[in-house]
Design a protein around this motif. Sequence first.
Motif, PDB file in Angstrom:
ATOM      1  N   THR A  69       0.823  -1.213   0.000  1.00 16.73           N
ATOM      2  CA  THR A  69       0.000   0.000   0.000  1.00 16.73           C
ATOM      3  C   THR A  69       0.858   1.265   0.000  1.00 16.73           C
ATOM      4  OG1 THR A  69      -1.725  -1.178   1.207  1.00 16.73           O
ATOM      5  CG2 THR A  69      -1.836   1.219   1.227  1.00 16.73           C
ATOM      6  N   THR A  70       1.914   1.283   0.805  1.00 13.97           N
ATOM      7  CA  THR A  70       2.775   2.471   0.877  1.00 13.97           C
ATOM      8  C   THR A  70       3.809   2.514  -0.240  1.00 13.97           C
ATOM      9  OG1 THR A  70       4.315   1.380   2.379  1.00 13.97           O
ATOM     10  CG2 THR A  70       2.522   2.660   3.368  1.00 13.97           C
ATOM     11  N   LYS A  71       3.942   1.423  -0.998  1.00 11.71           N
ATOM     12  CA  LYS A  71       4.871   1.331  -2.130  1.00 11.71           C
ATOM     13  C   LYS A  71       6.313   1.613  -1.726  1.00 11.71           C
ATOM     14  CE  LYS A  71       1.403   2.447  -5.519  1.00 11.71           C
ATOM     15  NZ  LYS A  71       0.352   3.369  -5.232  1.00 11.71           N
ATOM     16  N   GLY A  72       6.691   1.206  -0.521  1.00 14.24           N
ATOM     17  CA  GLY A  72       8.072   1.364  -0.070  1.00 14.24           C
ATOM     18  C   GLY A  72       8.464   2.791   0.252  1.00 14.24           C
ATOM     19  N   LYS A  73       7.512   3.647   0.470  1.00 19.62           N
ATOM     20  CA  LYS A  73       7.786   5.065   0.710  1.00 19.62           C
ATOM     21  C   LYS A  73       8.633   5.301   1.964  1.00 19.62           C
ATOM     22  CE  LYS A  73       5.311   9.305   1.792  1.00 19.62           C
ATOM     23  NZ  LYS A  73       4.000   9.883   2.051  1.00 19.62           N
ATOM     24  N   TYR A  74       8.481   4.456   2.967  1.00 19.34           N
ATOM     25  CA  TYR A  74       9.160   4.684   4.238  1.00 19.34           C
ATOM     26  C   TYR A  74      10.446   3.890   4.402  1.00 19.34           C
ATOM     27  CZ  TYR A  74       4.841   6.992   5.353  1.00 19.34           C
ATOM     28  OH  TYR A  74       3.759   7.831   5.331  1.00 19.34           O
ATOM     29  N   TYR A  75      10.989   3.331   3.329  1.00 19.09           N
ATOM     30  CA  TYR A  75      12.234   2.588   3.427  1.00 19.09           C
ATOM     31  C   TYR A  75      13.444   3.508   3.484  1.00 19.09           C
ATOM     32  CZ  TYR A  75       9.664  -1.687   2.594  1.00 19.09           C
ATOM     33  OH  TYR A  75       8.799  -2.735   2.697  1.00 19.09           O
ATOM     34  N   ARG A  76      13.358   4.640   2.839  1.00 16.51           N
ATOM     35  CA  ARG A  76      14.467   5.603   2.894  1.00 16.51           C
ATOM     36  C   ARG A  76      13.927   7.016   2.743  1.00 16.51           C
ATOM     37  NH1 ARG A  76      16.719   3.500  -2.724  1.00 16.51           N
ATOM     38  NH2 ARG A  76      14.968   4.205  -3.953  1.00 16.51           N
ATOM     39  N   LYS A  77      14.605   7.948   3.411  1.00 14.71           N
ATOM     40  CA  LYS A  77      14.181   9.338   3.413  1.00 14.71           C
ATOM     41  C   LYS A  77      14.600  10.057   2.133  1.00 14.71           C
ATOM     42  CE  LYS A  77      15.053  11.092   7.395  1.00 14.71           C
ATOM     43  NZ  LYS A  77      15.561  11.827   8.555  1.00 14.71           N
ATOM     44  N   LYS A  78      15.828   9.794   1.699  1.00 14.61           N
ATOM     45  CA  LYS A  78      16.319  10.391   0.458  1.00 14.61           C
ATOM     46  C   LYS A  78      17.247   9.408  -0.239  1.00 14.61           C
ATOM     47  CE  LYS A  78      19.889  12.831   3.036  1.00 14.61           C
ATOM     48  NZ  LYS A  78      20.521  14.091   3.320  1.00 14.61           N
ATOM     49  N   GLU A  79      17.432   9.597  -1.510  1.00  9.64           N
ATOM     50  CA  GLU A  79      18.248   8.709  -2.331  1.00  9.64           C
ATOM     51  C   GLU A  79      19.731   8.963  -2.090  1.00  9.64           C
ATOM     52  OE1 GLU A  79      18.786   5.707  -5.014  1.00  9.64           O
ATOM     53  OE2 GLU A  79      16.822   6.545  -4.616  1.00  9.64           O
ATOM     54  N   ALA A  80      20.482   7.914  -1.862  1.00  7.59           N
ATOM     55  CA  ALA A  80      21.933   8.032  -1.688  1.00  7.59           C
ATOM     56  C   ALA A  80      22.590   8.022  -3.058  1.00  7.59           C
ATOM     57  CB  ALA A  80      22.451   6.895  -0.842  1.00  7.59           C
ATOM     58  N   LYS A  81      23.456   8.977  -3.301  1.00  9.26           N
ATOM     59  CA  LYS A  81      24.134   9.091  -4.600  1.00  9.26           C
ATOM     60  C   LYS A  81      25.500   8.413  -4.614  1.00  9.26           C
ATOM     61  CE  LYS A  81      20.870  11.779  -6.115  1.00  9.26           C
ATOM     62  NZ  LYS A  81      19.721  11.150  -6.682  1.00  9.26           N
ATOM     63  N   ASP A  82      25.988   7.994  -3.448  1.00  8.54           N
ATOM     64  CA  ASP A  82      27.344   7.479  -3.356  1.00  8.54           C
ATOM     65  C   ASP A  82      27.416   5.955  -3.188  1.00  8.54           C
ATOM     66  OD1 ASP A  82      26.224   7.476  -0.859  1.00  8.54           O
ATOM     67  OD2 ASP A  82      27.993   8.246   0.168  1.00  8.54           O
ATOM     68  N   VAL A  83      26.430   5.240  -3.681  1.00  3.38           N
ATOM     69  CA  VAL A  83      26.411   3.783  -3.582  1.00  3.38           C
ATOM     70  C   VAL A  83      27.051   3.220  -4.844  1.00  3.38           C
ATOM     71  CG1 VAL A  83      24.967   1.746  -3.354  1.00  3.38           C
ATOM     72  CG2 VAL A  83      24.331   3.861  -2.190  1.00  3.38           C
ATOM     73  N   SER A  84      28.107   2.414  -4.645  1.00  6.84           N
ATOM     74  CA  SER A  84      28.795   1.843  -5.811  1.00  6.84           C
ATOM     75  C   SER A  84      28.028   0.624  -6.330  1.00  6.84           C
ATOM     76  CB  SER A  84      30.221   1.469  -5.450  1.00  6.84           C
ATOM     77  OG  SER A  84      30.217   0.449  -4.465  1.00  6.84           O
ATOM     78  N   SER A  85      28.373   0.205  -7.534  1.00  6.52           N
ATOM     79  CA  SER A  85      27.664  -0.909  -8.170  1.00  6.52           C
ATOM     80  C   SER A  85      27.928  -2.247  -7.469  1.00  6.52           C
ATOM     81  CB  SER A  85      28.039  -1.014  -9.637  1.00  6.52           C
ATOM     82  OG  SER A  85      29.427  -1.255  -9.746  1.00  6.52           O
ATOM     83  N   ASN A  86      29.076  -2.392  -6.792  1.00  3.19           N
ATOM     84  CA  ASN A  86      29.342  -3.652  -6.106  1.00  3.19           C
ATOM     85  C   ASN A  86      28.581  -3.759  -4.775  1.00  3.19           C
ATOM     86  OD1 ASN A  86      30.824  -1.793  -4.682  1.00  3.19           O
ATOM     87  ND2 ASN A  86      32.678  -3.034  -4.583  1.00  3.19           N
ATOM     88  N   GLU A  87      27.937  -2.705  -4.320  1.00  2.00           N
ATOM     89  CA  GLU A  87      27.113  -2.741  -3.111  1.00  2.00           C
ATOM     90  C   GLU A  87      25.649  -3.036  -3.420  1.00  2.00           C
ATOM     91  OE1 GLU A  87      27.580   0.770  -0.769  1.00  2.00           O
ATOM     92  OE2 GLU A  87      29.745   0.745  -0.946  1.00  2.00           O
ATOM     93  N   MET A  88      25.284  -3.094  -4.673  1.00  2.00           N
ATOM     94  CA  MET A  88      23.910  -3.351  -5.069  1.00  2.00           C
ATOM     95  C   MET A  88      23.535  -4.810  -4.824  1.00  2.00           C
ATOM     96  SD  MET A  88      22.634  -0.581  -6.133  1.00  2.00           S
ATOM     97  CE  MET A  88      23.092   1.021  -6.696  1.00  2.00           C
ATOM     98  N   ILE A  89      22.287  -5.022  -4.435  1.00  2.00           N
ATOM     99  CA  ILE A  89      21.759  -6.365  -4.220  1.00  2.00           C
ATOM    100  C   ILE A  89      21.139  -6.823  -5.539  1.00  2.00           C
ATOM    101  CG2 ILE A  89      20.105  -7.749  -2.951  1.00  2.00           C
ATOM    102  CD1 ILE A  89      20.286  -5.599  -0.735  1.00  2.00           C
ATOM    103  N   VAL A  90      21.579  -7.945  -5.987  1.00  2.00           N
ATOM    104  CA  VAL A  90      21.099  -8.432  -7.281  1.00  2.00           C
ATOM    105  C   VAL A  90      19.926  -9.350  -7.107  1.00  2.00           C
ATOM    106  CG1 VAL A  90      21.704  -9.639  -9.382  1.00  2.00           C
ATOM    107  CG2 VAL A  90      23.411  -8.281  -8.194  1.00  2.00           C
TER     108      VAL A  90
END
Length: 90
Positions: A69-90
């Motif tokens: 219902t909330t569509k993940g709105k409360y998972y994070r306050k703002k988008e992080a710009k400094d996340v590298s590609s090797n930290e991504m969950i596949v």
Amino acid sequence: MRIGPNYFEHRQEYLYAWNPVGVVSLIISSVVGSFAFAAFGFFGVFLQNVPAFFAAILAFILTIVLAITTKGKYYRKKEAKDVSSNEMIV
């Protein structure tokens, strides 16, 4: 469901203080399990003996429903710009 971020965020400045999805589902399931099943016995004698089991099932279902219902709105306050590609969950 893939509605949350595709990386693990642990920094407090990017997270809300609390996630209402978990808190609301816990409160609703506790109230329904305690009062409707145990205290008042609306659903018979058998269900007076197992309110914790049904409250756990209700909390599980409510968490999924509220997350969708909330569509993940409360998972994070703002988008992080400094996340590298090797930290991504596949």
